[in-house]
Design an enzyme around this catalytic site. Structure first.
Site, PDB file in Angstrom:
ATOM      1  N   HIS A 144       1.196   7.379  12.397  1.00 40.93           N
ATOM      2  CA  HIS A 144       0.386   7.793  11.245  1.00 40.93           C
ATOM      3  C   HIS A 144      -0.349   9.104  11.529  1.00 40.93           C
ATOM      4  CE1 HIS A 144      -2.713   7.762   8.123  1.00 40.93           C
ATOM      5  NE2 HIS A 144      -3.626   7.794   9.079  1.00 40.93           N
ATOM      6  N   HIS A 149      -1.190  13.089   9.492  1.00 38.87           N
ATOM      7  CA  HIS A 149      -2.235  14.105   9.597  1.00 38.87           C
ATOM      8  C   HIS A 149      -1.782  15.342  10.377  1.00 38.87           C
ATOM      9  CE1 HIS A 149      -5.434  11.833   7.731  1.00 38.87           C
ATOM     10  NE2 HIS A 149      -5.128  10.775   8.461  1.00 38.87           N
ATOM     11  N   GLU A 190      -6.044  11.344   2.607  1.00 33.03           N
ATOM     12  CA  GLU A 190      -5.311  10.141   3.015  1.00 33.03           C
ATOM     13  C   GLU A 190      -4.257   9.713   1.995  1.00 33.03           C
ATOM     14  OE1 GLU A 190      -5.145   8.581   5.765  1.00 33.03           O
ATOM     15  OE2 GLU A 190      -6.963   9.035   6.880  1.00 33.03           O
ATOM     16  N   SER A 209       3.144   8.544   5.830  1.00 28.71           N
ATOM     17  CA  SER A 209       3.472   7.863   7.083  1.00 28.71           C
ATOM     18  C   SER A 209       3.814   6.399   6.871  1.00 28.71           C
ATOM     19  CB  SER A 209       2.311   7.980   8.077  1.00 28.71           C
ATOM     20  OG  SER A 209       1.163   7.295   7.602  1.00 28.71           O
TER      21      SER A 209
END
Length: 277
Positions: A144, A149, A190, A209
């Site tokens: 993730h 990110h 997010e 993700s």
């Protein structure tokens, strides 16, 4: 939540997974900022899990991820053949946009996590999700952090938004204001979307993700990007989102979320939360 039985051979006993997770997390807990990030000798099963998930994600990204995100991911160039070392990813990011990764033992309190973005540090776990649920994780893991990110932070414009969010959480003082910054971070960095001719596409790290959420996010109620509207929407980080926000473009995201983070303070957030529509 989404569990998958596509890769049963990658699953480990829950106790074995937890032991492995804690072993890797302990190294992060001992890390001193500025020192090299400790290497992890990942197992064959962990490398196989990374290959499976990253390759499946790449397939869905072609049709469901925003082009801006895909370009950023290509710029970072994380290999799909095995779990990368965090130091290598950090060095690459540093050269591209100035961001660096800092190993984390697990979930970091939002004020610390987001505030560090103002200093161009991103807290990242090093352990990989349980092989029993390869396509979904209830907690952050290296897949993730790096694919979601890390890819975004390889782009100058996305990286600037991360910095602005960090500066905003450093600026505000009340817990109410911090939590509202957290909410805006959630619905953009997010779980954010960008409009496209064939329907909204994802750039938010939690969606890009998640193989499962990439399949389902267009079923959510998708609203135009609106910071004030977010004040009246609840969210649950443990399940697929039922409400999402889509910006018209990356420039629109910068104008709305970027400008909010650049200028917000306790007073402006208090006024925003007091509005009853």
């Amino acid at each position: 939540m989404h569990n998958s039985s596509d890769a049963p051979s990658l699953a480990a006993e829950p106790s074995a997974y937890r032991q492995r997770r804690d072993e890797i997390a302990a190294r992060a807990a001992d890390h001193v900022l500025g020192e090299p990030i400790p290497e992890v000798e990942y197992t064959d099963a962990e490398h196989a899990l990374w290959r499976l998930v990253s390759e499946r994600l790449a397939e869905r990204h072609r049709h469901l991820a925003a082009p801006e995100f895909r370009d950023a991911a290509e710029r970072l160039g994380v290999a799909t053949d095995g779990v990368p070392q965090l130091q290598d990813v950090s060095d690459r990011l540093d050269r591209l946009t100035g961001f660096r990764l800092r190993p984390a033992a697990g979930v970091v309190p939002f004020a610390l996590f987001c505030g560090s973005l103002a200093d161009e540090y991103f807290h990242s776990t090093q352990y990989l999700r349980d092989g029993a649920t390869p396509f979904y994780s209830t907690e952050p893991d290296i897949l993730h952090e790096v694919i979601g990110h890390g890819s975004a932070m390889a782009d100058d414009r996305f990286a600037a938004l991360y910095r602005l969010a960090g500066e905003a959480v450093r600026r505000v003082e009340s817990e109410t204001a911090v939590q509202f910054v957290a909410k805006t971070f959630w619905f953009t960095i997010e779980c954010g979307l960008l409009d496209a001719a064939d329907g909204p596409r994802a750039y938010g790290a939690s969606i890009v993700s998640s193989y499962g959420e990439l399949e389902h996010f267009r079923s959510a109620e998708i609203r135009p990007l609106d910071i004030a509207d977010m004040a009246r929407v609840d969210y649950d980080i443990t399940q697929y989102q039922t409400t999402l926000y889509s910006a018209r473009s990356l420039a629109h995201l910068e104008d709305v979320a970027g400008e909010f983070w650049a200028s917000c303070d306790d007073t402006s957030i208090e006024k925003l939360l007091a509005v009853d529509i």
